[in-house]
Design a protein around this motif. Sequence first.
Motif, PDB file in Angstrom:
ATOM      1  N   ASP A 102       0.962  -1.205   0.359  1.00 46.82           N
ATOM      2  CA  ASP A 102      -0.213   0.324   0.132  1.00 46.82           C
ATOM      3  C   ASP A 102       1.091   1.353   0.029  1.00 46.82           C
ATOM      4  O   ASP A 102       2.013   1.025   0.688  1.00 46.82           O
ATOM      5  CB  ASP A 102      -0.796   0.340   1.048  1.00 46.82           C
ATOM      6  CG  ASP A 102      -2.213  -0.869   1.411  1.00 46.82           C
ATOM      7  OD1 ASP A 102      -2.578  -1.662   0.095  1.00 46.82           O
ATOM      8  OD2 ASP A 102      -2.451  -1.191   1.874  1.00 46.82           O
ATOM      9  N   LEU A 103       0.461   2.268  -1.020  1.00 54.57           N
ATOM     10  CA  LEU A 103       1.084   3.413  -1.301  1.00 54.57           C
ATOM     11  C   LEU A 103       0.408   4.788  -0.109  1.00 54.57           C
ATOM     12  O   LEU A 103      -0.747   4.752  -1.108  1.00 54.57           O
ATOM     13  CB  LEU A 103       1.777   3.870  -2.746  1.00 54.57           C
ATOM     14  CG  LEU A 103       3.233   2.702  -2.737  1.00 54.57           C
ATOM     15  CD1 LEU A 103       3.486   2.898  -4.318  1.00 54.57           C
ATOM     16  CD2 LEU A 103       4.123   2.637  -1.926  1.00 54.57           C
ATOM     17  N   ASP A 104       0.921   5.844   0.055  1.00 53.60           N
ATOM     18  CA  ASP A 104       0.300   6.659   0.471  1.00 53.60           C
ATOM     19  C   ASP A 104       1.532   7.767  -0.567  1.00 53.60           C
ATOM     20  O   ASP A 104       2.418   7.684  -0.216  1.00 53.60           O
ATOM     21  CB  ASP A 104       0.592   7.553   1.596  1.00 53.60           C
ATOM     22  CG  ASP A 104      -0.530   6.285   2.679  1.00 53.60           C
ATOM     23  OD1 ASP A 104      -1.605   5.584   2.044  1.00 53.60           O
ATOM     24  OD2 ASP A 104      -0.127   6.200   4.652  1.00 53.60           O
ATOM     25  N   LEU A 105      -0.087   8.424  -1.388  1.00 57.75           N
ATOM     26  CA  LEU A 105       0.587   8.855  -2.445  1.00 57.75           C
ATOM     27  C   LEU A 105      -0.027  10.563  -2.693  1.00 57.75           C
ATOM     28  O   LEU A 105      -1.537  10.338  -2.356  1.00 57.75           O
ATOM     29  CB  LEU A 105       0.806   8.470  -4.072  1.00 57.75           C
ATOM     30  CG  LEU A 105       1.593   6.803  -4.169  1.00 57.75           C
ATOM     31  CD1 LEU A 105       1.118   6.825  -5.367  1.00 57.75           C
ATOM     32  CD2 LEU A 105       3.399   7.544  -3.537  1.00 57.75           C
ATOM     33  N   ALA A 106       0.219  11.383  -3.080  1.00 63.22           N
ATOM     34  CA  ALA A 106      -0.699  12.381  -4.123  1.00 63.22           C
ATOM     35  C   ALA A 106       0.066  13.074  -4.581  1.00 63.22           C
ATOM     36  O   ALA A 106       1.167  13.443  -4.591  1.00 63.22           O
ATOM     37  CB  ALA A 106      -0.409  13.846  -2.797  1.00 63.22           C
ATOM     38  N   GLU A 107      -1.551  13.979  -5.566  1.00 66.27           N
ATOM     39  CA  GLU A 107      -0.628  14.728  -6.831  1.00 66.27           C
ATOM     40  C   GLU A 107       0.935  13.732  -7.744  1.00 66.27           C
ATOM     41  O   GLU A 107       2.043  14.826  -7.157  1.00 66.27           O
ATOM     42  CB  GLU A 107       0.399  16.499  -6.022  1.00 66.27           C
ATOM     43  CG  GLU A 107       0.244  17.155  -7.577  1.00 66.27           C
ATOM     44  CD  GLU A 107      -1.260  17.591  -8.201  1.00 66.27           C
ATOM     45  OE1 GLU A 107      -2.380  17.882  -7.473  1.00 66.27           O
ATOM     46  OE2 GLU A 107      -1.337  17.517  -9.294  1.00 66.27           O
ATOM     47  N   THR A 108       0.266  13.051  -8.350  1.00 65.57           N
ATOM     48  CA  THR A 108       1.166  12.224  -9.080  1.00 65.57           C
ATOM     49  C   THR A 108       0.702  10.817  -9.666  1.00 65.57           C
ATOM     50  O   THR A 108      -0.746  11.155 -10.139  1.00 65.57           O
ATOM     51  CB  THR A 108       2.213  11.144  -7.612  1.00 65.57           C
ATOM     52  OG1 THR A 108       3.675  11.443  -8.558  1.00 65.57           O
ATOM     53  CG2 THR A 108       1.840  10.598  -6.986  1.00 65.57           C
ATOM     54  N   ALA A 109       1.490  10.533 -10.350  1.00 63.58           N
ATOM     55  CA  ALA A 109       1.074   9.564 -11.028  1.00 63.58           C
ATOM     56  C   ALA A 109       1.504   8.297 -10.103  1.00 63.58           C
ATOM     57  O   ALA A 109       2.387   8.170 -10.429  1.00 63.58           O
ATOM     58  CB  ALA A 109       0.935   9.776 -12.801  1.00 63.58           C
ATOM     59  N   ILE A 110       0.634   6.670 -10.549  1.00 66.23           N
ATOM     60  CA  ILE A 110       0.809   5.787 -10.484  1.00 66.23           C
ATOM     61  C   ILE A 110       0.227   4.966 -11.515  1.00 66.23           C
ATOM     62  O   ILE A 110      -0.376   4.926 -11.719  1.00 66.23           O
ATOM     63  CB  ILE A 110       1.251   5.446  -8.791  1.00 66.23           C
ATOM     64  CG1 ILE A 110       1.115   3.636  -8.651  1.00 66.23           C
ATOM     65  CG2 ILE A 110      -0.276   5.448  -8.661  1.00 66.23           C
ATOM     66  CD1 ILE A 110       1.654   3.103  -7.325  1.00 66.23           C
ATOM     67  N   VAL A 111       1.383   3.711 -12.428  1.00 64.12           N
ATOM     68  CA  VAL A 111       1.176   3.203 -12.690  1.00 64.12           C
ATOM     69  C   VAL A 111       2.162   1.686 -12.553  1.00 64.12           C
ATOM     70  O   VAL A 111       3.050   1.668 -12.538  1.00 64.12           O
ATOM     71  CB  VAL A 111       1.525   3.708 -14.904  1.00 64.12           C
ATOM     72  CG1 VAL A 111       1.047   2.729 -15.891  1.00 64.12           C
ATOM     73  CG2 VAL A 111       0.966   4.717 -14.948  1.00 64.12           C
ATOM     74  N   THR A 112       1.321   0.388 -12.992  1.00 65.52           N
ATOM     75  CA  THR A 112       1.881  -0.780 -12.675  1.00 65.52           C
ATOM     76  C   THR A 112       1.506  -1.465 -14.147  1.00 65.52           C
ATOM     77  O   THR A 112       0.724  -1.674 -14.759  1.00 65.52           O
ATOM     78  CB  THR A 112       1.209  -1.941 -11.922  1.00 65.52           C
ATOM     79  OG1 THR A 112       1.423  -0.939 -10.808  1.00 65.52           O
ATOM     80  CG2 THR A 112       1.759  -3.257 -11.601  1.00 65.52           C
TER      81      THR A 112
END
Length: 332
Positions: free
Chosen positions: A233-243
């Motif tokens: 689990d990742l806590d992220l803000a204002e970004t993109a995440i792609v797998t």
Amino acid sequence: MNRAGILAVVGFEILSCAVLAACGGKYEVHKETRLVLGTVVEITIGHPDRDLARMASKEAFDEIERVDALLSNHNPQSEIAGLNASGAAEATAVSEEVFALLERAEGIRVASAGAFDVTVGPLVELWAFDQGGRVPEDAAIASSLASVGGTRLELDEKAGTVRFLAEGMKIDLGAIGKGYAVDRAAAILESAGIESAIIDAGGDIRLLGSRPGKDFWRIRVKHPRKVSRPLVDLDLAETAIVTSGDYERFFMVGETRYHHILDPRTGMPARLCQSVTVVAPDTAGADAYATAAFVLGPEEGLRYLRSLPGVEGIIVDAKGELLWTDEEKMGQ
Ligand code: AMP
Ligand code: MG
């Protein structure tokens, strides 16, 4: 296609209630889902004005549909399908938007030593993962490879034209187009004044701001082999995440897994990773970098991701081991 796999690539915090109390104010949560880009796209918006959120969501989906109609290989009317059908033996004018995306893709091809290459179209057709897939004859792979390779794609910046230098070439934007569409949708939401949202196109995710009342969105990254538990689990803000993973669009022959991420240099599915997750400032970038790192494999892929400014990633290698560009920076 393994649709269940696609649906579960990355999940996020479930916003079960329609109204969130955040920082003393009331936030409506508007959630809408459509089938587009060959996957399920979900837009979640947190905003106090329900009507504004609804309108912004509709405009964002309209934009995703526009981009899909421009880039899709499955739509014969698209600019890319038209280019592929024409053979582009002569320099062919394309829209500024398509040209800019092809130029970006070319930069990523060069930086990834050819691991990412949008001229993989003939190989993608040959393997036919969209129709369930089949292992091609060696001779068919060799003949397709003669029509693959970014050095055979001529981009004339001044004229805004594209030319194929080999017969049978086909562009496939499957590894960057979805991310690009998500970025366009994010721009629409931003210009409508939305500051808190998630756009999730089957695992290509862009986060605007954070969850109302918190300073992050919690993103669940799917485990490439275990359905029952997340990878992280990742806590992220204002970004993109792609797998990118080998558990999407694949078939098995005995113990061998054949999947849709192809090594443009061999014409075969890339063998060195199970999945690559990339966090980057924009979704088109994250999308392409994940595919590139997957093909490069854990060692070179990690080096490649570390060379990109503002980019972090997690690689699951062929044995299932996790490698991080920087575990601390990803909040672990
Ligand atoms: P992704 O799911 O983003 O990793 O993208 C994979 C999709 O991009 C495939 O389904 C193909 O359409 C296409 N593709 C496969 N291998 C490559 C590659 N090495 N470079 C660029 N596009 C690729
Ligand atoms: Mg990709």
